[in-house]
Write a protein that holds these residues in place. Structure first.
Motif, mmCIF file in Angstrom:
data_model
loop_
_atom_site.group_PDB
_atom_site.id
_atom_site.type_symbol
_atom_site.label_atom_id
_atom_site.label_comp_id
_atom_site.label_asym_id
_atom_site.label_seq_id
_atom_site.Cartn_x
_atom_site.Cartn_y
_atom_site.Cartn_z
ATOM 1 N N PRO A 1 -7.164 2.296 5.387
ATOM 2 C CA PRO A 1 -5.810 2.482 5.916
ATOM 3 C C PRO A 1 -5.254 3.860 5.598
ATOM 4 N N LEU A 2 -4.317 4.291 6.412
ATOM 5 C CA LEU A 2 -3.667 5.566 6.179
ATOM 6 C C LEU A 2 -2.906 5.569 4.866
ATOM 7 N N ASN A 3 -2.283 4.434 4.523
ATOM 8 C CA ASN A 3 -1.367 4.389 3.382
ATOM 9 C C ASN A 3 -2.015 3.810 2.132
ATOM 10 N N GLY A 4 -1.228 3.782 1.043
ATOM 11 C CA GLY A 4 -1.780 3.384 -0.244
ATOM 12 C C GLY A 4 -2.804 4.416 -0.698
ATOM 13 N N LEU B 1 -4.592 -13.046 -8.908
ATOM 14 C CA LEU B 1 -5.385 -12.294 -7.931
ATOM 15 C C LEU B 1 -5.348 -12.958 -6.564
ATOM 16 N N ALA B 2 -5.399 -14.289 -6.545
ATOM 17 C CA ALA B 2 -5.357 -15.005 -5.267
ATOM 18 C C ALA B 2 -4.022 -14.777 -4.566
ATOM 19 N N ALA B 3 -2.923 -14.782 -5.332
ATOM 20 C CA ALA B 3 -1.609 -14.555 -4.726
ATOM 21 C C ALA B 3 -1.536 -13.166 -4.094
ATOM 22 N N LEU B 4 -2.077 -12.163 -4.769
ATOM 23 C CA LEU B 4 -2.076 -10.821 -4.207
ATOM 24 C C LEU B 4 -3.001 -10.732 -2.992
ATOM 25 N N ALA B 5 -4.160 -11.381 -3.082
ATOM 26 C CA ALA B 5 -5.102 -11.361 -1.962
ATOM 27 C C ALA B 5 -4.473 -11.934 -0.707
ATOM 28 N N ASN B 6 -3.621 -12.932 -0.868
ATOM 29 C CA ASN B 6 -2.988 -13.568 0.279
ATOM 30 C C ASN B 6 -1.768 -12.813 0.786
ATOM 31 N N SER B 7 -1.287 -11.838 0.013
ATOM 32 C CA SER B 7 -0.061 -11.146 0.408
ATOM 33 C C SER B 7 -0.274 -9.704 0.844
ATOM 34 N N VAL B 8 -1.346 -9.062 0.413
ATOM 35 C CA VAL B 8 -1.572 -7.657 0.768
ATOM 36 C C VAL B 8 -2.078 -7.580 2.206
ATOM 37 N N PRO B 9 -1.404 -6.851 3.089
ATOM 38 C CA PRO B 9 -1.765 -6.852 4.508
ATOM 39 C C PRO B 9 -3.085 -6.138 4.795
ATOM 40 N N MET B 10 -3.871 -6.764 5.670
ATOM 41 C CA MET B 10 -5.144 -6.209 6.125
ATOM 42 C C MET B 10 -5.058 -5.961 7.619
ATOM 43 N N GLY B 11 -5.589 -4.812 8.059
ATOM 44 C CA GLY B 11 -5.570 -4.512 9.479
ATOM 45 C C GLY B 11 -6.242 -3.184 9.763
ATOM 46 N N PRO B 12 -6.172 -2.690 10.990
ATOM 47 C CA PRO B 12 -6.793 -1.411 11.351
ATOM 48 C C PRO B 12 -6.263 -0.277 10.491
ATOM 49 N N GLY B 13 -7.108 0.701 10.229
ATOM 50 C CA GLY B 13 -6.727 1.801 9.362
ATOM 51 C C GLY B 13 -5.524 2.574 9.861
ATOM 52 N N THR B 14 -5.361 2.698 11.176
ATOM 53 C CA THR B 14 -4.255 3.481 11.727
ATOM 54 C C THR B 14 -2.960 2.694 11.838
ATOM 55 N N GLU C 1 0.214 1.465 10.291
ATOM 56 C CA GLU C 1 0.982 1.913 9.125
ATOM 57 C C GLU C 1 1.241 0.784 8.129
ATOM 58 N N ALA C 2 1.166 -0.469 8.563
ATOM 59 C CA ALA C 2 1.431 -1.596 7.670
ATOM 60 C C ALA C 2 0.206 -2.001 6.849
ATOM 61 N N SER C 3 -0.971 -1.563 7.245
ATOM 62 C CA SER C 3 -2.205 -2.003 6.585
ATOM 63 C C SER C 3 -2.370 -1.363 5.218
ATOM 64 N N LEU C 4 -2.859 -2.152 4.266
ATOM 65 C CA LEU C 4 -3.261 -1.628 2.960
ATOM 66 C C LEU C 4 -4.713 -1.939 2.660
ATOM 67 N N LEU C 5 -5.315 -2.837 3.422
ATOM 68 C CA LEU C 5 -6.747 -3.126 3.359
ATOM 69 C C LEU C 5 -7.293 -3.043 4.772
ATOM 70 N N GLY C 6 -8.534 -2.551 4.902
ATOM 71 C CA GLY C 6 -9.111 -2.340 6.222
ATOM 72 C C GLY C 6 -10.388 -3.127 6.429
#
Length: 473
Positions: A97-100, A302-315, A317-322
């Motif tokens: 992702p672009l961010n983080g 860790l499970a709570a964070l895994a379920n809350s951190v957004p995953m999506g395309p790198g471009t 802006e909301a994504s933090l995991l790709g």
């Protein structure tokens, strides 16, 4: 007819790609759409680049440290001026992702590491002095350095190899991963706007090009970041020409969470120590040993964070995991999780692909109640999955952490004084306390055991790309 939308990185892409159908089509890691065609260089192109580098290196070395540093600062300024374009190429090609701690972080890190290499001072070291005799240790250029990079941090790791080599008066020929050539081609394009012709070249070839580099008589040093198996091949190939080597190889980094650790305070740092770049980082935390007393708390956090951190395309802006960067890596991660499930491990969250996001997305996965013998623990997964292993005795946890053939990084979590004593017993090039994977351009970094040898960064990294020379008067 409607014109195609202009992307942020269009101008830089135009400078580094070749016409459609004349090179290798490079896909967007998230969508699979072609970003552009990378040139396909050959062994003959490599020979030309090494010959030009050999010729250019003499004049580059003669400029002296001050002038080389000035030009490197201009190269860093150029990268900074085009950081957004470079970041978009990285985000699309590699997937981060672009961010983080993502593509913008990588592009900015390129400029920062170049400046650090340019500004680090290497003074002659007085070894002996008595009466009328004085011996000094100086560092001279080696000649041509070959830099073979990986696909996970293509531009930043490229700079880790390029910047110190240039700073010390060498010329550099870069061989990027065939999965992520555009990021490195873009990096070199920007740097070469301020460097003498021939001093820095990129050869975007296939395996035959990589195989030729280590055995080439014109190469004085090879810097390689990648798998342990390929590192062993490079060692064998370099036997005849005795090229110097810096090898940063695979890492199956352990983390040990001590009894009494403050899980709430440490959870987010633990999470990103594991899942930076969606777990596709050599020095990411790959297996986590947690004491009985805090085991359930760590798994739940860790499970709570895994379920809350957004995953999506790198471009996005909301994504933090790709996505996983390659289909091959997606298959490896999927197979390791399936094997863990078949062995009876508990999949706390994740454990399956996310096809609605794209073909190479795998959900962030926490695996609990798993034993050391599982492949997910013994092998480097390099993806968004962490095995959490229970232990009752700290000595036993240290022994299990050290059981791997690899020793790149490790971490200890909990009371700092106790963690220091545990860290001293772990077999690893770096041990972090209450953090994992944080790197500093002034602090040397390298592995032990099958994770390679040699140091990068800071004064130690500069000395590693130079020839020690003793002058006695």
């Amino acid at each position: 007819m409607t014109d195609a939308p202009v992307t942020v990185e269009a101008a830089l892409l135009d400078a580094i790609t070749v016409p459609d159908g004349t090179g290798k089509a490079i896909p967007d890691a998230a969508s699979g759409e072609t970003i552009g065609d990378a040139p396909i260089h050959t062994v003959d192109d490599l020979e030309t680049a090494i010959a030009a580098a050999t010729e250019a290196q003499r004049g580059w070395a003669a400029l002296g440290h001050a002038e080389r540093s000035r030009l490197l600062h201009l190269a860093a300024d150029e990268i900074e001026a085009h950081a957004e374009e470079l970041a978009h190429i990285i985000a699309r090609e590699q997937g981060k992702p672009l961010n983080g701690a993502g593509a913008r972080f990588e592009a900015g890190g390129c400029a920062a590491w170049i400046r650090n290499a340019a500004d680090t001072v290497i003074e002659p070291e007085v070894l002996f002095e008595a009466e009328d005799t004085r011996s000094e240790l100086h560092y001279a250029p080696l000649g041509v350095v070959a830099a073979i990079g990986p696909w996970n941090w293509p531009a930043l790791i490229g700079v880790w190899q390029i910047a110190p080599s240039l700073r010390m008066g060498n010329a550099v020929v870069v061989k990027p991963s065939s999965f992520t050539p555009l990021s490195v081609l873009a990096l070199v394009e920007l740097m070469n706007r301020h460097l003498p012709v021939g001093v820095l070249a990129v050869v975007a070839g296939n395996r035959d090009v990589g195989a030729r580099i280590a055995s080439h008589p014109g190469v004085a040093k090879v810097m390689f970041t990648g798998s342990t198996d390929t590192g062993r091949e490079i060692v064998r190939s370099s036997a005849d020409n005795l090229a110097r080597l810096t090898l940063e190889l695979g890492g199956n980094d352990p983390g040990i969470v001590l009894p009494g650790a403050d899980v709430a305070a440490l959870a987010e740092r633990l999470f990103w120590g594991i899942f930076i770049n969606t777990g596709q980082t050599c020095a990411a935390l790959k297996r986590l040993y947690v004491h009985d007393s805090v085991y359930d708390d760590v798994v739940d956090a860790l499970a709570a964070l895994a379920n809350s951190v957004p995953m999506g395309p790198g471009t996005d802006e909301a994504s933090l995991l790709g996505p996983l960067s390659t289909p091959q890596q997606f298959a490896i991660v999927s197979g390791l999780v399936d094997d863990a499930r078949a062995r009876g491990a508990r999949i706390v969250t994740g454990g399956q692909p996310a096809p609605e996001l794209g073909a190479q997305f795998y959900r962030t996965t926490i695996v609990a109640d798993i034993d050391d013998g599982a492949a997910l623990v013994t092998e480097e997964q390099f993806g968004p999955v962490i095995p959490v292993i229970r232990y009752a005795d700290v000595d036993d946890a240290v022994a299990r952490a050290n059981a791997s053939e690899q020793g790149l990084g490790a971490s200890v979590w909990g009371d700092v004084d106790t963690a220091r004593s545990v860290a001293a017993r772990i077999e690893s090039g770096t041990v972090w306390i209450n953090q994992h994977g944080t790197l500093n351009p002034t602090v040397p970094f390298g592995g032990v055991k099958a994770s390679g040898y040699g140091l990068e960064f800071g004064a130690h990294g500069l000395k590693a790309v130079a020839a020690p020379k003793v002058i006695t008067v």
